[in-house]
Design a protein around this motif. Structure first.
Motif, PDB file in Angstrom:
ATOM      1  N   GLU A 267      27.485 -11.997  86.078  1.00  0.00           N
ATOM      2  CA  GLU A 267      27.080 -10.610  85.845  1.00  0.00           C
ATOM      3  C   GLU A 267      25.977 -10.184  86.812  1.00  0.00           C
ATOM      4  O   GLU A 267      26.008  -9.070  87.359  1.00  0.00           O
ATOM      5  N   LYS A 268      25.007 -11.051  87.050  1.00  0.00           N
ATOM      6  CA  LYS A 268      23.922 -10.720  87.980  1.00  0.00           C
ATOM      7  C   LYS A 268      24.446 -10.605  89.409  1.00  0.00           C
ATOM      8  O   LYS A 268      24.023  -9.726  90.175  1.00  0.00           O
ATOM      9  N   LEU A 269      25.343 -11.505  89.790  1.00  0.00           N
ATOM     10  CA  LEU A 269      25.919 -11.451  91.134  1.00  0.00           C
ATOM     11  C   LEU A 269      26.693 -10.157  91.341  1.00  0.00           C
ATOM     12  O   LEU A 269      26.585  -9.513  92.399  1.00  0.00           O
ATOM     13  N   LYS A 270      27.476  -9.746  90.360  1.00  0.00           N
ATOM     14  CA  LYS A 270      28.223  -8.491  90.458  1.00  0.00           C
ATOM     15  C   LYS A 270      27.276  -7.304  90.560  1.00  0.00           C
ATOM     16  O   LYS A 270      27.535  -6.348  91.301  1.00  0.00           O
ATOM     17  N   CYS A 271      26.160  -7.378  89.809  1.00  0.00           N
ATOM     18  CA  CYS A 271      25.168  -6.313  89.862  1.00  0.00           C
ATOM     19  C   CYS A 271      24.589  -6.183  91.271  1.00  0.00           C
ATOM     20  O   CYS A 271      24.520  -5.079  91.831  1.00  0.00           O
ATOM     21  N   TYR A 273      25.836  -7.260  94.134  1.00  0.00           N
ATOM     22  CA  TYR A 273      26.869  -6.855  95.096  1.00  0.00           C
ATOM     23  C   TYR A 273      27.158  -5.359  94.985  1.00  0.00           C
ATOM     24  O   TYR A 273      27.324  -4.669  96.001  1.00  0.00           O
ATOM     25  N   SER A 274      27.189  -4.843  93.764  1.00  0.00           N
ATOM     26  CA  SER A 274      27.496  -3.421  93.562  1.00  0.00           C
ATOM     27  C   SER A 274      26.405  -2.517  94.121  1.00  0.00           C
ATOM     28  O   SER A 274      26.661  -1.364  94.474  1.00  0.00           O
ATOM     29  N   ALA A 311      29.078 -16.962  93.761  1.00  0.00           N
ATOM     30  CA  ALA A 311      28.610 -15.993  94.753  1.00  0.00           C
ATOM     31  C   ALA A 311      29.705 -15.654  95.757  1.00  0.00           C
ATOM     32  O   ALA A 311      29.883 -14.494  96.147  1.00  0.00           O
ATOM     33  N   ARG A 312      30.467 -16.660  96.170  1.00  0.00           N
ATOM     34  CA  ARG A 312      31.581 -16.409  97.079  1.00  0.00           C
ATOM     35  C   ARG A 312      32.632 -15.525  96.395  1.00  0.00           C
ATOM     36  O   ARG A 312      33.124 -14.563  96.991  1.00  0.00           O
ATOM     37  N   ARG A 313      32.939 -15.839  95.142  1.00  0.00           N
ATOM     38  CA  ARG A 313      33.941 -15.045  94.425  1.00  0.00           C
ATOM     39  C   ARG A 313      33.471 -13.612  94.196  1.00  0.00           C
ATOM     40  O   ARG A 313      34.285 -12.689  94.147  1.00  0.00           O
ATOM     41  N   ALA A 314      32.161 -13.438  94.085  1.00  0.00           N
ATOM     42  CA  ALA A 314      31.622 -12.086  93.892  1.00  0.00           C
ATOM     43  C   ALA A 314      31.714 -11.249  95.161  1.00  0.00           C
ATOM     44  O   ALA A 314      31.535 -10.027  95.121  1.00  0.00           O
ATOM     45  N   GLY A 315      31.973 -11.891  96.309  1.00  0.00           N
ATOM     46  CA  GLY A 315      32.155 -11.152  97.557  1.00  0.00           C
ATOM     47  C   GLY A 315      31.088 -11.384  98.610  1.00  0.00           C
ATOM     48  O   GLY A 315      31.171 -10.834  99.709  1.00  0.00           O
ATOM     49  N   PHE A 316      30.079 -12.208  98.317  1.00  0.00           N
ATOM     50  CA  PHE A 316      28.998 -12.407  99.289  1.00  0.00           C
ATOM     51  C   PHE A 316      29.472 -13.257 100.454  1.00  0.00           C
ATOM     52  O   PHE A 316      30.001 -14.355 100.268  1.00  0.00           O
TER      53      PHE A 316
END
Length: 483
Positions: A267-271, A273-274, A311-316
């Protein structure tokens, strides 16, 4: 303990730093004429090194043997620089060894090469300058010149005079690591204060945004502590406020130092990235579980790997990893295993730290119980890290040193092409104003003539909240001043 007696003040820092570098296992006490009389009386019989300064030279006595130096005004050295060179040579003679960084004791050795390149000096000439003027090894001299050249190229598009960078400090961590001396507080005991802290932090950020609205914002760095100790809603609130207050259209790099794997969630990673965060850190320090347990990092090796995968899956696509060499009990084989595992994960950048023994850290107590010999960092382990970075296609792009570093080495940042951390270079080379907000942060204003002025925020969280208006006033006096 080594007791050093000087007959003149203003040499304490240089002498202490060099003695400590040659005798890292010893506590060093400096006596000067201004020292308290009772201290001088108590330690007078224990003096190991004595330095006497005269107008035309100096005499250093170590364990009863004297070494003399005559100051030559025509040498091009100032008296102080000449003495430092003499004192370094004397310690080399007494101990039978030299230091990789020679008599350089500052934290920014690359700044010398950067300045000389700006003057048009050749790389070969600068390497010679390091080696003859400061007794730096050829390897470290060439590394400095290589990094300085890369820094100049990377910063060519940065707006030095009209631009600035922003640092945002989150002074909370899951736990305090054995070696840590940064401004950080265990989140468990401060959780009820976090929202009030964010209120004050956003108020300070709002002032900086208004004060710097005519300047170009180049980089934003959220550090700490561990920023991801914030709950998802708190992190969202901070990032949303930053985007509302500042013009991000010119920002070349937006970093959040996620750091601790036990604070990273999907959830934090998505936040992050968004909200357009472009660069994050997932910092294992080592991939040896026993060491992680000793230094107090609660995240397991498996959690580090899972956080990285999240983190990789989140798009970073720009992930940094920090490693520390010289950690308690770690061998050459441990460092090799860590580098092999990191190479498999393939981060985009790597920051390799040499363990620094800070007075304010719990590591000092650990050393008293276990001995400094348990902290091993060598040319070989530094080489293992450099070779691992090379296997990942990375080049060294920034370097800094700290006091009391294991093996008297350095911290080096490596990165792949296009993944270099611009903020890291800016903070080290001090070529751009950095507005810093949050408890324990330090704002640096760089003037067109190269002059640097600073203002500090108080470190303690409750005091920062109480005195937020005073912190803003300090910034007004610095950032609002003409020049």
């Amino acid at each position: 303990m080594l007791v050093v007696e000087l007959n003149k003040e203003n040499y304490e820092y240089d002498v202490n730093s060099l003695v400590k570098a040659f005798y890292p296992q010893e506590q060093v006490k400096i006596l000067i004429p201004e020292s308290r009389e009772e201290t001088r009386v108590m330690l007078r019989e224990q003096v190991n090194i004595r330095a006497e300064f005269y107008e035309d030279g100096a005499e250093v006595t170590i364990e009863g043997v004297s070494y003399k130096w005559n100051f030559d005004e025509g040498s091009g050295d100032t008296y102080k620089d000449g003495f430092k060179r003499f004192f370094y040579r004397t310690l080399c003679q007494v101990t039978g060894r030299s230091l990789p960084w020679g008599n350089l004791i500052g934290i920014r050795p690359v700044k010398i090469a950067y300045g000389l390149l700006e003057q048009g000096r050749s790389e070969l000439d600068i390497v010679g300058y390091y080696m003859t003027k400061h007794y730096v090894s050829e390897e470290k001299a060439r590394l400095s010149v290589d990094i300085a050249g890369r820094e100049r190229e990377l910063l060519s598009g940065i707006h030095y005079r009209e631009g600035y960078s922003l640092y945002v400090g989150i002074p909370f961590c899951p736990t305090t690591c054995l070696y840590c001396s940064f401004t950080s507080y265990p989140i468990g005991g401060y959780r009820r204060m976090v929202d009030a802290y964010l209120d004050c932090l956003i108020k300070e950020l709002a002032y900086v945004a208004k004060q710097c609205e005519t300047r170009i914002l180049d980089t934003v760095y959220i550090g700490g502590g561990t920023p991801t100790t914030l709950e998802p809603a708190q992190l969202d609130r901070l990032l949303k406020s930053l985007k509302q207050l500042f013009d991000f259209s010119t920002v070349k790099e937006f970093t959040v130092e996620a750091g601790r794997a036990d604070s990273i969630t999907e959830e934090k990673l998505k936040c992050m990235y968004s909200h357009g965060v472009t660069r994050i850190s997932v910092n294992p320090q080592t991939m040896k579980q026993e060491t992680l347990d000793i230094i107090g990092r609660k995240a397991s090796v498996a959690q580090v790997e899972e956080a990285y995968a999240l983190a990789r899956r989140a798009g970073f696509d720009n992930i940094n990893m920090d490693l520390i060499l010289g950690l308690p009990g770690e061998s050459r084989e441990d460092v090799q295993r860590t580098m092999d595992r990191v190479t498999e994960l393939a981060p985009d950048s790597l920051t390799v730290h040499s363990l620094a023994i800070k007075r304010a850290s719990r590591l000092n107590s650990w050393i008293q119980e276990n001995g400094v010999s348990m902290l091993r960092n060598t040319d070989e382990t530094m080489g293992i890290a450099a070779a691992g970075a090379a296997r990942l296609g990375m080049k060294p792009y920034y370097l800094y040193r700290q006091k009391n570093m294991s093996g008297n080495f350095e911290n080096v940042g490596y990165a792949r092409e296009g993944k270099f951390g611009l903020y890291n270079i800016l903070i080290m080379e001090e070529v751009q104003t950095i507005a810093a907000c949050g408890a324990g942060s330090i704002t640096k204003r760089v003037y067109p003539d190269g002059r640097i002025e600073r203002c500090e925020n108080v470190k303690e969280v409750a005091l920062y909240i109480e005195k937020i208006d005073e912190m803003i006033e300090r910034k007004r006096k610095l950032l609002g001043r003409d020049g």
